[in-house]
Design a protein around this motif. Structure first.
Motif, PDB file in Angstrom:
ATOM      1  N   SER A  76      -3.116  -0.389   2.125  1.00  0.00           N
ATOM      2  CA  SER A  76      -4.280  -0.799   1.324  1.00  0.00           C
ATOM      3  C   SER A  76      -4.798   0.372   0.491  1.00  0.00           C
ATOM      4  O   SER A  76      -5.044   0.228  -0.712  1.00  0.00           O
ATOM      5  N   GLU A 124      -6.729  -4.394   5.792  1.00  0.00           N
ATOM      6  CA  GLU A 124      -6.383  -5.791   6.093  1.00  0.00           C
ATOM      7  C   GLU A 124      -7.575  -6.575   6.642  1.00  0.00           C
ATOM      8  O   GLU A 124      -7.679  -7.770   6.444  1.00  0.00           O
ATOM      9  N   ARG A 167      -0.406   1.718   9.693  1.00  0.00           N
ATOM     10  CA  ARG A 167       0.271   0.723  10.529  1.00  0.00           C
ATOM     11  C   ARG A 167       1.621   0.283   9.960  1.00  0.00           C
ATOM     12  O   ARG A 167       2.149  -0.765  10.347  1.00  0.00           O
ATOM     13  N   TYR A 175       4.867 -12.450  -0.179  1.00  0.00           N
ATOM     14  CA  TYR A 175       4.113 -11.198  -0.332  1.00  0.00           C
ATOM     15  C   TYR A 175       4.268 -10.695  -1.771  1.00  0.00           C
ATOM     16  O   TYR A 175       4.976  -9.717  -2.033  1.00  0.00           O
ATOM     17  N   GLU A 219      -5.775  11.553   4.090  1.00  0.00           N
ATOM     18  CA  GLU A 219      -5.326  10.782   5.255  1.00  0.00           C
ATOM     19  C   GLU A 219      -5.570  11.602   6.519  1.00  0.00           C
ATOM     20  O   GLU A 219      -5.255  12.789   6.569  1.00  0.00           O
TER      21      GLU A 219
END
Ligand code: FAD
Length: 546
Positions: A107, A519, A134, A156, A126
């Motif tokens: 994302s 998500e 993930r 997707y 990060e």
């Protein structure tokens, strides 16, 4: 004239005209909220390009039904909540970047790429020392299995588009992944083959349903008479479906499902248990999963693919495509917004400043992050109360094929504390045999209290009890769980009973100049495509208001 926007931008934010952008060519008079006339410059060409870009995004999602209420414009309106203005006596901090993106999962990286394409200076940071969140290919485990995000659906659209754009190749794994391999069931301590299940005394179903195998119960029975069938993907947010925002076991009982069946369905639930997950969580999950059935496939007719060489190659390629290198090991501990600039503080003492922040940190991890001004109201409650499904994977090398010794099927599906032990599909015939115990939901809670060695010992002992032939034939490789480190919250967000009604429409609201994605904020898709959807929405919030 006070409070009047310049006429080109969406409004003012913290005293700054929101269409102000460096490196631009034309000048407009703009009056800020504080009544100061500011000279701001606007690059008309950039705005036009962005409009084209937004049209392009709609095209990229072709094939998906996007109702008018979900078009980027409508979405950005609901997400546009202003933080209280902050007045500082100190000299205002200057933003060192247009945008800082926190989190290099799909994302965050997708949002970063879209924003950079639009000319913003974007810095991704990060917390972990690796990319992907993930999406994590276990390169040190034989066969290089995926620890998390595994199957890429034909529907997707955003993810496929990015894979193609970055020149990666996809392939079709063993049909349907692990799900289609034969399982040996161990139920109430008794071994039952798939062939014997239909007539077995422990089979709790009746009629034709007796042919249904236990590992299919949750998906098949939950989706039966799904009230969302035939509805748009965001229908689950509509008040008319709040009646299903109740414990899933209660919903199933109301449909006549018996207790023994519910117990078996509980084995593969990742949430805290059937009583602890909203029926709407499960109904939505299977609605999304089956939405494109019979409508969308890959050109070769398959429905699922993986990335050749491992799915981790995708976040790597996304990061490599960015102008600024992603900074790893930057665990964000706090955000402070002052005079329209967000200061991002990291655990190592470093700081970043930006005009806008995209935050993809999983929502429960946000409990440990400070916000100034503080997050209040429904968003605060959601941060405190939302939860993620849990699972733990114990990976082993199989030194001798134990199934040849006892003559039974290799893969086990149990209603005991071990839940599942699967021999992994080999990606290459030369790979050595590897297997994993995959324990999810409430049964995995106890592993929070164990270190990796203790998890291995526990799994080996339980395995030896129910399958003596495994004794001495497994070599420890790795324990993996998406919540066993400070940056992970678990597998994926799940909605507890009552939470869809309370929080589902609030997850996407920005906190001042901080825009949330991940998500858990997606409304149409789930999984990896949900991550892409959410990154796109966060980027659009910024682009449309820039
Ligand atoms: C076992 C399992 C199987 C799955 N299988 C599939 C599948 O087959 N298909 C599918 O579509 N999806 C699947 N998923 C789901 C999919 O992997 C996720 O939905 C998706 O990858 C989530 O991406 P994200 O960007 O939202 O979150 P993440 O990938 O979690 O990204 C968030 C990032 O933020 C970082 N971070 C966290 N805290 C901080 C901090 N304080 N400071 C800085 N950085 C921080 C994290 O390290 C991480 O990199 C699976 C998930 C699991 C767990």
């Amino acid at each position: 004239m006070v409070n009047q926007p310049c006429g080109l931008c969406a409004g003012h934010k913290n005293g700054l005209c929101r269409c102000a952008k460096e490196g631009t060519t034309r000048r407009f008079n703009c009056v800020s909220k504080r009544g100061n006339t500011r000279l701001i410059r606007k690059n008309i060409a950039m705005k036009t390009n962005r409009r084209k870009f937004i049209q392009g995004l709609a095209g990229a999602s072709a094939g998906l039904i996007i109702p008018a209420s979900c078009t980027p414009k409508a979405e950005s309106k609901t997400a546009n909540v202003e933080a209280p203005a902050i007045h500082s006596k100190n000299k205002p901090v200057k933003a060192s970047h247009d945008i800082v993106v926190v989190g290099a999962g799909l994302s965050g990286l997708h949002a970063a790429m879209l924003l950079e394409e639009q000319g913003f200076d974007v810095q991704v940071i990060e917390g972990r020392n690796r990319l992907g969140g993930r999406v994590y290919t276990l390169n040190d485990v034989p066969g290089k299995p995926e620890a998390a995000g595994e199957f890429i659906g034909a529907n997707y659209a955003r993810m496929r588009n990015t894979v193609e754009k970055l020149g990666l190749e996809m392939y079709t794994p063993d049909a349907g992944g692990g799900a289609n391999r034969p399982w040996l069931y161990n139920i109430k301590g008794e071994y039952i083959t798939a062939k014997n299940w239909e007539s077995h005394k422990f089979n709790p179903l009746e009629g034709d349903d007796r042919t249904l195998l236990p590992h299919r119960y949750l998906s098949t029975i939950s989706h039966r008479d799904n009230p969302l069938q035939g509805k748009p993907l965001n229908a689950w947010l509509e008040p008319e479906y709040h009646q299903y925002d109740i414990p899933h076991d209660q919903y199933l009982r109301s449909k006549g499902v018996n207790e023994e069946t519910i117990k078996l369905m509980n084995v593969i639930i990742h949430a805290g248990g059937m009583h602890n997950t909203s029926a709407m969580n499960e109904l939505r999950r299977y609605h999304v999963m089956h939405f494109s059935d019979g409508k969308t496939t890959f050109p070769d007719g398959t429905g699922w693919k993986m990335i050749k060489g491992g799915n981790s190659l995708l976040p790597q390629a996304m990061a490599e495509s960015m102008k600024n290198e992603v900074h790893l090991g930057k665990t964000v501990i706090g955000f402070k917004e002052e005079d329209g600039v967000v200061q991002v503080s990291c655990a190592d003492g470093s700081e970043y400043t930006a005009k806008q922040v995209v935050c993809s940190i999983p929502i429960t991890v946000l409990k440990n992050v400070t916000f100034e001004p503080v997050v209040q109201g429904v968003t605060k409650d959601a941060i405190n109360e939302m939860d993620y499904g849990l699972s733990v994977q114990a990976h082993f090398l199989i030194t001798e094929p134990f199934w040849e010794q006892d003559g039974m099927d290799a893969n086990m599906w149990t209603d005991g504390p071990l839940e599942r032990f699967a021999v992994r599909t080999k990606k290459d015939p030369s790979d050595p045999d590897a297997g994993l115990a995959f324990i999810n939901g409430p049964e995995s809670l106890k592993f929070r209290l164990m270190n990796d060695d203790q998890v291995f010992t526990y799994v080996e002992n339980k395995l030896a009890e129910i399958r003596p032939s495994t004794k001495g034939k497994l070599k420890r490789i790795m324990i993996q769980s998406c919540e066993r480190d400070i940056h992970g919250a678990g597998d994926w967000v799940y909605w507890q009973p009552g939470q869809v009604k309370k929080y589902a429409n609030h997850m996407r609201k920005n906190h001042g100049n901080i825009h949330f994605c991940g998500e858990h904020t997606a409304i149409m898709e789930r999984g990896m495509e949900g991550a892409f959807e959410s990154g796109e929405r966060a980027a659009l919030d910024i682009i449309l208001n820039a």
